[in-house]
Design a protein around this motif. Structure first.
Motif, PDB file in Angstrom:
ATOM      1  N   TYR A 133      -6.317   3.357  -0.002  1.00 31.91           N
ATOM      2  CA  TYR A 133      -5.237   4.517  -0.369  1.00 31.91           C
ATOM      3  C   TYR A 133      -5.852   4.628  -1.991  1.00 31.91           C
ATOM      4  O   TYR A 133      -5.544   3.901  -2.294  1.00 31.91           O
ATOM      5  N   ASP A 145      -0.697   9.160   3.818  1.00 28.89           N
ATOM      6  CA  ASP A 145      -1.239   8.207   3.171  1.00 28.89           C
ATOM      7  C   ASP A 145      -0.854   7.196   2.211  1.00 28.89           C
ATOM      8  O   ASP A 145      -0.306   8.007   1.322  1.00 28.89           O
ATOM      9  N   GLY A 166       3.337  -0.058   9.736  1.00 30.81           N
ATOM     10  CA  GLY A 166       2.108   0.597   8.823  1.00 30.81           C
ATOM     11  C   GLY A 166       2.840   2.338   9.494  1.00 30.81           C
ATOM     12  O   GLY A 166       2.050   3.163   9.239  1.00 30.81           O
ATOM     13  N   PRO A 186       0.316   3.021   0.214  1.00 29.28           N
ATOM     14  CA  PRO A 186      -0.024   1.853   0.098  1.00 29.28           C
ATOM     15  C   PRO A 186       0.737   0.980   0.938  1.00 29.28           C
ATOM     16  O   PRO A 186       0.936  -0.205   1.861  1.00 29.28           O
ATOM     17  N   ASP A 187       2.015   1.993   1.322  1.00 28.64           N
ATOM     18  CA  ASP A 187       2.871   1.007   2.486  1.00 28.64           C
ATOM     19  C   ASP A 187       3.715   2.260   2.831  1.00 28.64           C
ATOM     20  O   ASP A 187       4.433   2.862   2.158  1.00 28.64           O
ATOM     21  N   LYS A 203      -4.390   0.639   4.026  1.00 26.96           N
ATOM     22  CA  LYS A 203      -4.834   0.162   2.659  1.00 26.96           C
ATOM     23  C   LYS A 203      -5.655   0.454   1.500  1.00 26.96           C
ATOM     24  O   LYS A 203      -5.800   0.206   0.649  1.00 26.96           O
ATOM     25  N   THR A 234       0.904   3.511   6.165  1.00 25.48           N
ATOM     26  CA  THR A 234       0.348   2.538   5.927  1.00 25.48           C
ATOM     27  C   THR A 234      -1.540   2.608   5.436  1.00 25.48           C
ATOM     28  O   THR A 234      -2.748   2.623   6.166  1.00 25.48           O
TER      29      THR A 234
END
Length: 183
Positions: A63, A17, A42, A19-20, A61, A59
């Motif tokens: 995380y 995982d 994602g 954020p990007d 968010k 992705t």
């Protein structure tokens, strides 16, 4: 035991995982030289050139990067990746040039812990041992590592699973005296 026959299972990838997903996949693509084989919003998947299981990135968010080494209450890492290198210094230099950050605490002389841009710990190591022989670990090294771990008050697996001794099965575990390796 199940009486149902086990189906064929093949590990396709380990998924991290971030954020990007695309940003983290790009780091590992540069680090490892692997090919992007799937990319959609994602989600990205990389595979090694010679085949085998790959790395996936999604992705997430919410995380939160793990803390290493962890202390009570810290976000724990769920896994980490190990990469064997032939030259530890060159491997670290390459990883840092691609965006990795070396960890402050380094547990062994032949392993380097680094963090990827999203904060996942990963290790570079040199396997200079003869296959089949156990690594030589001196009792002095074990005692030194034990002291360092105790001094840093790291969380144990038992603490992570049941942080309150009263929550452990059977109630609090009896405390045993710790050997003083300095004597």
């Amino acid at each position: 035991m199940s009486s149902t026959p086990r189906p064929s299972l093949t590990l396709s990838s380990t998924v991290l995982d971030a954020p990007d997903a695309a940003e983290l996949a790009d780091f590992y693509r540069r680090l490892l030289g692997w090919e992007t084989v799937q990319e959609e919003p994602g989600w990205v998947k990389l595979l090694p050139p010679g085949g085998g299981s790959g790395l996936g990135f999604q992705t997430a968010k919410p995380y939160a990067p793990p803390v290493w080494p962890a202390a009570p209450g810290d976000q724990l890492m769920m896994l980490h990746l190990d990469f064997e290198v032939t030259d530890l210094e060159a491997g670290v230099a390459h990883a840092v040039a691609e965006g990795a950050t070396p960890a402050e605490f380094q547990p062994q002389h032949d392993v380097r812990v680094l963090f990827d841009p999203a904060g996942h710990p990963f290790c570079l190591f040199v396997d200079d041992q003869v296959r089949g022989e156990p690594p030589a670990i001196s009792p002095e090294w074990v005692a030194e590592q034990t002291r360092e771990i105790a001094e840093q008050d790291r969380v144990t697996i038992q603490d992570a699973v049941a942080p309150d001794p009263a929550d452990r099965p059977g109630g609090p575990a009896p405390r045993q005296a710790e050997p003083d390796a300095r004597t």
